[in-house]
Enzyme design. Sequence first.
Site, short mmCIF file in Angstrom:
data_model
loop_
_atom_site.label_atom_id
_atom_site.label_comp_id
_atom_site.label_asym_id
_atom_site.label_seq_id
_atom_site.Cartn_x
_atom_site.Cartn_y
_atom_site.Cartn_z
N THR A 8 0.80 -1.16 -0.01
CA THR A 8 0.18 -0.20 -0.04
C THR A 8 0.79 1.42 -0.01
OG1 THR A 8 -1.68 -1.17 1.16
CG2 THR A 8 -1.88 1.16 1.17
N CYS A 37 -4.58 -16.68 -3.95
CA CYS A 37 -3.58 -15.58 -3.53
C CYS A 37 -2.93 -14.80 -4.61
CB CYS A 37 -2.40 -16.34 -2.73
SG CYS A 37 -1.38 -15.54 -1.80
N ASN A 87 14.48 -7.96 1.93
CA ASN A 87 12.95 -8.36 1.67
C ASN A 87 12.20 -8.04 3.10
OD1 ASN A 87 11.21 -10.76 3.17
ND2 ASN A 87 10.55 -10.61 1.24
N ASP A 88 10.98 -7.08 2.92
CA ASP A 88 10.62 -6.71 4.21
C ASP A 88 10.37 -7.45 5.27
OD1 ASP A 88 8.19 -8.18 2.74
OD2 ASP A 88 7.08 -6.34 2.69
N GLU A 137 9.71 -16.91 2.87
CA GLU A 137 8.43 -16.37 2.08
C GLU A 137 7.08 -16.89 2.88
OE1 GLU A 137 7.59 -14.12 0.06
OE2 GLU A 137 9.74 -13.54 -0.20
N THR A 187 5.04 -10.33 -6.08
CA THR A 187 3.65 -10.71 -6.85
C THR A 187 3.11 -9.72 -7.15
OG1 THR A 187 2.81 -10.55 -4.62
CG2 THR A 187 3.95 -12.40 -4.85
N CYS A 215 -0.23 -14.28 -5.44
CA CYS A 215 1.09 -15.11 -5.92
C CYS A 215 0.73 -16.21 -7.12
CB CYS A 215 2.06 -15.84 -4.65
SG CYS A 215 0.97 -17.40 -4.14
N GLY A 250 0.05 -7.63 2.88
CA GLY A 250 0.22 -8.94 2.77
C GLY A 250 0.84 -9.54 4.08
N GLY A 255 8.57 -8.90 -1.93
CA GLY A 255 9.37 -9.55 -3.06
C GLY A 255 10.68 -10.08 -2.63
CA LIG Z 1 10.95 -13.22 3.97
ZN LIG Z 2 0.50 -16.91 -2.05
#
Ligand SMILES: [Ca+2]
Ligand SMILES: [Zn+2]
Lengths: 329, 329
Positions: A23, A185, A122-123, A172, A95, A187, A151, A82
């Site tokens: 967002t 999803c 990655n976050d 992930e 995604t 993804c 997410g 990501g």
């Molecule tokens: Ca991760």
């Molecule tokens: Zn997924």
Amino acid sequence: DISQDIDHILETQSALAVDLGGTNLRVAIVSMRGKIVKKYTQANPKTYEARIELILKMCTEAVIDAVHLNCRILGVGVSTGGRVNPQEGVILHSTKLIQEWSSIDIRTPISDALHLPVWVDNDGNCAALAEKKFGHGKGVENFVTIITGTGIGGGIIQHNELIHGSTFCAAELGHIMVSLDGPECMCGSRGCIEAYASGMALQKEAKRLHDEELLEVEGMVDLKKAEFVSAIHLINAARLGNRKAEAVLRTAGMALGVGIVNILHMVNPSLVILSGVLAAHYQATVQQVIGQRALTSAQSIQVLTSDLEEPALLGAASMVLDYTTRRIY
Amino acid sequence: DISQDIDHILETQSALAVDLGGTNLRVAIVSMRGKIVKKYTQANPKTYEARIELILKMCTEAVIDAVHLNCRILGVGVSTGGRVNPQEGVILHSTKLIQEWSSIDIRTPISDALHLPVWVDNDGNCAALAEKKFGHGKGVENFVTIITGTGIGGGIIQHNELIHGSTFCAAELGHIMVSLDGPECMCGSRGCIEAYASGMALQKEAKRLHDEELLEVEGMVDLKKAEFVSAIHLINAARLGNRKAEAVLRTAGMALGVGIVNILHMVNPSLVILSGVLAAHYQATVQQVIGQRALTSAQSIQVLTSDLEEPALLGAASMVLDYTTRRIY
Ligand SMILES: [Ca+2]
Ligand SMILES: [Zn+2]
Ligand SMILES: [Ca+2]
Ligand SMILES: [Zn+2]
């Protein structure tokens, strides 16, 4: 000379942190001690060009502000949704949650514009780094963090280090599947915990109930006038006794719980840290699912809610602070 | 003296391997090069006393045979279902698949009886060690193995080492859940891949179809006279066009595949090795599910079927051979 060195010491050693979520696009000046000195928030643009332009604009503004705030910016840390190759500073693949965000070298444009070193991860991984440096993960050898926002992201610390995996796709955790079918999803798969328990998933269910005129219950404030129906409306409705809203939240919590039991049976951490706005709402259900469905040897796990206000930003900052201070001393 | 040393060199340095599974108790003499010199198989007894007694009897017999086979036994390696503390040589907890097998010191009785050093680990972990020393895992830094027998076990190699987790519960890959409900598992939970895709799970489905007279199809050999209906009958029926049997196997393969995608999204190995008698039947479906449901960054994973005949026994032996030869040289 000496006077210059003293100037540097009197300044607060700080990092610029950038967080790119589903967002928002956020930038912050973060001090060595984990204090967010100043924060800037914008909607995350939908195209690559607009996004990069906005990142550079916000960072440039923050660097100027930092001078006046007496903060010495040592570098830039970027947290993004990501899969990320942190060695190269490249986002490999995202995604649909963040569009036009695959095979992107994010390090070069920032480093060229600001003349500062840039770290990227990655976050969810950044959230784990934040817990390790500033939160419940301090001194814990093996822990996992799950961050619920638009997410769901995650990070795994093993033997005091993040695990990235063979193709930077480890942890992930939003895409752990708890159903052979289940909801679609972002993804492309189905039944991922992100599709059950993320802010986006709850908002979708809130909208569905609202459209069927099943969301509003007595005591709710002006739902009809609300610009957006959100996860918060769903949580409020459930609190006020709406059975349908309760059922949605129960399924979401159970899906998250089963996903976490899968984590326990795979990497068996001693601690799971839930973060993001929905963490507090899920904690009890997750603990209950562990009690019901985890192997005896995994029952002793601790599940905590994060104390940190901004795990992704703090983790992005921690990459800068840890690396640059290691270099300096 | 020198002649004795030469004798020792002329003997084959070997290990005694013990494997305790949901059905059988097996002991083997295994040479340094991974050759199974002699193997002994019995049904795994249902009580602790009978089981320990049989282990000691079979091991004693094997030690005597080893002398005649010119094998010098360096130690005993034990592979067992359940959570194991390998430092203490203790089985912490097993599911109902092996009864009376929780909080058991297995090292002391074997070591006392045979006067040999004893190593113990979980069967799935042993299977991974076997792949690392003798199989497809040679030289691979990050890989995972899943072994399907009566139950389903697994092992995770990360940075060239097994991961055991904070309470020795890591890599319990049989108890990855792929359904919020799903079939009941021996562990007390539901929807575990062991409850979908293990030999036991397939046998249960074969029995159900047989009881409903839905299993037998033209071309099947004398199913009515078979003493037990087994997973093999189900596989044969599916091959001969039985749609119900096909559907059971498809669901089993899909559950295993989704479980493996969860592994990819958690530890992101570069290789997954399937072993056990059902491995070959599942490989294509697993590869297909990865293609459909894994994140782009995890698509490049290799899925191989093990070449090893006895991964758990070979892995149990490898603990002995690796540790004792490290000590000697
Ligand atoms: Ca991760
Ligand atoms: Zn997924
Ligand atoms: Ca295991
Ligand atoms: Zn189970």
